[in-house]
Design a protein around this motif. Structure first.
Motif, PDB file in Angstrom:
ATOM      1  N   THR A   6      10.408   5.183 -91.173  1.00  0.00           N
ATOM      2  CA  THR A   6      10.735   6.552 -91.529  1.00  0.00           C
ATOM      3  C   THR A   6      12.230   6.772 -91.647  1.00  0.00           C
ATOM      4  O   THR A   6      12.663   7.724 -92.260  1.00  0.00           O
ATOM      5  CB  THR A   6      10.174   7.523 -90.480  1.00  0.00           C
ATOM      6  OG1 THR A   6      10.640   7.130 -89.186  1.00  0.00           O
ATOM      7  CG2 THR A   6       8.663   7.495 -90.503  1.00  0.00           C
ATOM      8  N   ILE A   7      13.044   5.917 -91.034  1.00  0.00           N
ATOM      9  CA  ILE A   7      14.484   6.014 -91.181  1.00  0.00           C
ATOM     10  C   ILE A   7      15.052   4.614 -91.212  1.00  0.00           C
ATOM     11  O   ILE A   7      14.420   3.660 -90.771  1.00  0.00           O
ATOM     12  CB  ILE A   7      15.134   6.818 -90.036  1.00  0.00           C
ATOM     13  CG1 ILE A   7      14.819   6.184 -88.684  1.00  0.00           C
ATOM     14  CG2 ILE A   7      14.686   8.237 -90.043  1.00  0.00           C
ATOM     15  CD1 ILE A   7      15.509   6.853 -87.550  1.00  0.00           C
ATOM     16  N   GLU A 126      19.902  13.455 -96.228  1.00  0.00           N
ATOM     17  CA  GLU A 126      19.001  12.366 -96.609  1.00  0.00           C
ATOM     18  C   GLU A 126      18.073  11.976 -95.462  1.00  0.00           C
ATOM     19  O   GLU A 126      16.872  11.763 -95.657  1.00  0.00           O
ATOM     20  CB  GLU A 126      19.818  11.139 -97.041  1.00  0.00           C
ATOM     21  CG  GLU A 126      20.751  11.378 -98.214  1.00  0.00           C
ATOM     22  CD  GLU A 126      20.002  11.719 -99.481  1.00  0.00           C
ATOM     23  OE1 GLU A 126      19.018  11.022 -99.786  1.00  0.00           O
ATOM     24  OE2 GLU A 126      20.383  12.688-100.159  1.00  0.00           O
ATOM     25  N   GLU A 130      13.942  12.144 -95.177  1.00  0.00           N
ATOM     26  CA  GLU A 130      13.118  10.986 -94.833  1.00  0.00           C
ATOM     27  C   GLU A 130      12.185  11.324 -93.677  1.00  0.00           C
ATOM     28  O   GLU A 130      10.993  11.019 -93.703  1.00  0.00           O
ATOM     29  CB  GLU A 130      14.008   9.801 -94.448  1.00  0.00           C
ATOM     30  CG  GLU A 130      14.665   9.087 -95.605  1.00  0.00           C
ATOM     31  CD  GLU A 130      13.731   8.102 -96.279  1.00  0.00           C
ATOM     32  OE1 GLU A 130      12.663   7.802 -95.718  1.00  0.00           O
ATOM     33  OE2 GLU A 130      14.075   7.646 -97.380  1.00  0.00           O
ATOM     34  N   ASN A 161       9.744  10.818-101.303  1.00  0.00           N
ATOM     35  CA  ASN A 161       9.606  10.390 -99.913  1.00  0.00           C
ATOM     36  C   ASN A 161       8.156  10.514 -99.434  1.00  0.00           C
ATOM     37  O   ASN A 161       7.694   9.723 -98.610  1.00  0.00           O
ATOM     38  CB  ASN A 161      10.516  11.217 -99.006  1.00  0.00           C
ATOM     39  CG  ASN A 161      11.985  10.877 -99.180  1.00  0.00           C
ATOM     40  OD1 ASN A 161      12.333   9.868 -99.795  1.00  0.00           O
ATOM     41  ND2 ASN A 161      12.861  11.715 -98.656  1.00  0.00           N
ATOM     42  N   LYS A 164       6.457   7.380-100.525  1.00  0.00           N
ATOM     43  CA  LYS A 164       6.912   6.246 -99.715  1.00  0.00           C
ATOM     44  C   LYS A 164       6.245   6.229 -98.346  1.00  0.00           C
ATOM     45  O   LYS A 164       5.915   5.169 -97.811  1.00  0.00           O
ATOM     46  CB  LYS A 164       8.432   6.316 -99.554  1.00  0.00           C
ATOM     47  CG  LYS A 164       9.034   5.230 -98.683  1.00  0.00           C
ATOM     48  CD  LYS A 164      10.536   5.442 -98.563  1.00  0.00           C
ATOM     49  CE  LYS A 164      11.163   4.450 -97.601  1.00  0.00           C
ATOM     50  NZ  LYS A 164      12.620   4.697 -97.443  1.00  0.00           N
ATOM     51  N   ASN A 165       6.018   7.411 -97.787  1.00  0.00           N
ATOM     52  CA  ASN A 165       5.439   7.513 -96.447  1.00  0.00           C
ATOM     53  C   ASN A 165       3.933   7.754 -96.454  1.00  0.00           C
ATOM     54  O   ASN A 165       3.331   7.890 -95.393  1.00  0.00           O
ATOM     55  CB  ASN A 165       6.125   8.640 -95.667  1.00  0.00           C
ATOM     56  CG  ASN A 165       7.516   8.270 -95.211  1.00  0.00           C
ATOM     57  OD1 ASN A 165       7.703   7.698 -94.147  1.00  0.00           O
ATOM     58  ND2 ASN A 165       8.512   8.568 -96.035  1.00  0.00           N
TER      59      ASN A 165
END
Length: 281
Positions: A6-7, A126, A130, A161, A164-165
């Motif tokens: 996540t980061i 940013e 995320e 995002n 992506k997650n």
């Protein structure tokens, strides 16, 4: 199953990787009063990975880690905006962002409001975009969005995002509730390509091997396996759902995504059945 970070770099993802081990450690509290727990005084002096791992090891599980961190803030042991770890580009891990990561997407609205009550500063940067994409609770997403003054200019990145997650909830909020689809917001070609690459790279879950491992697990290990494996597999299902609902795909890509979607759903049901069987023993 591929774990989703996540980061970047030194992050909650690194801490989560160790959480299963940490959660099996016995609690080290000196007494039953969390507020008077002297170990929290020691943890409050730490930073970086040392802070996060000490918190996990002492607390025993992810939920208790979040509660103990809130107690440290509410009791004045640490500042709510403490820079726990520097992450580059002037960004830092804070107690709030750490709590988001430790929650496995399940930060509650009550916990969010407790952070607000002690003066958390929510950034529109940013890292925050995320981290927001890791949350499943629509009420918390909406509250964070409004409090940090996110707006239409952030929608494309938040949507990318969400893919992506594997966060279908966030994608629906951006495209439907926030009218992003009417504004012409779309998944970027890079985000779609990255998602297709992830799907191609993820091997089928070795369910029989996992079943054998879980057969030897105790109740606490089963609980931890459930808290990690099911959300991650659900993320994979949701990632494919986002692609199928909102991405512009070639015929070949759509065929691949449909096959992956069906496989992930089957694996998720089998995994739930395996965990249910062992939990009931």
């Amino acid at each position: 199953q591929e774990a989703r970070e996540t980061i970047p770099e030194e992050s909650v993802a690194d801490v989560e990787h160790e959480a299963a081990v940490a959660s099996l450690e016995p609690l080290q509290r000196a007494d039953d009063s969390v507020e008077d727990d002297p170990e929290l005084d020691r943890i409050a002096e730490l930073s970086g990975q040392e802070f996060a791992m000490a918190l996990l090891q002492h607390s025993g599980d992810l939920d208790s880690s979040i509660e103990n961190m809130l107690v440290m803030i509410e009791s004045g042991r640490i500042d709510v905006n403490k820079r726990i770890a520097e992450l580059g580009n002037s960004q830092a891990m804070t107690p709030f962002l750490l709590a988001v990561g430790l929650s496995q997407g399940q930060l509650t609205l009550d916990q969010f409001h407790r952070f607000l009550d002690v003066g958390v500063t929510l950034q529109n940067d940013e890292l925050s975009k995320e981290m927001m994409a890791s949350l499943d609770n629509p009420e918390v997403i909406e509250a964070w969005y409004e409090t940090a003054a996110f707006g239409p200019e952030d929608h494309e990145q938040l949507l990318n995002n969400s893919l992506k997650n594997g966060n279908l909830t966030l994608a629906e909020i951006i495209l439907e509730d926030k009218k992003g689809e009417l504004d012409g917001i779309k998944l970027s070609s890079d985000a779609i390509a990255g998602s297709i690459t992830r799907i191609q790279a993820i091997a089928p879950l070795e369910l029989q091997e996992l079943k054998d491992e879980l057969a030897a697990a105790d109740e606490k290990e089963l609980k931890m396996a459930e808290s990690f494996l099911i959300p991650r597999l659900q993320n994979s299902v949701d990632e494919t759902e986002i692609l199928l609902q909102y991405a512009e795909l070639s015929e070949e890509q759509r065929t691949q995504v449909i096959a992956a979607n069906e496989r992930y759903k089957d694996e998720l049901e089998e995994l739930k059945e395996i965990l249910s069987t062992h939990s009931g023993e």
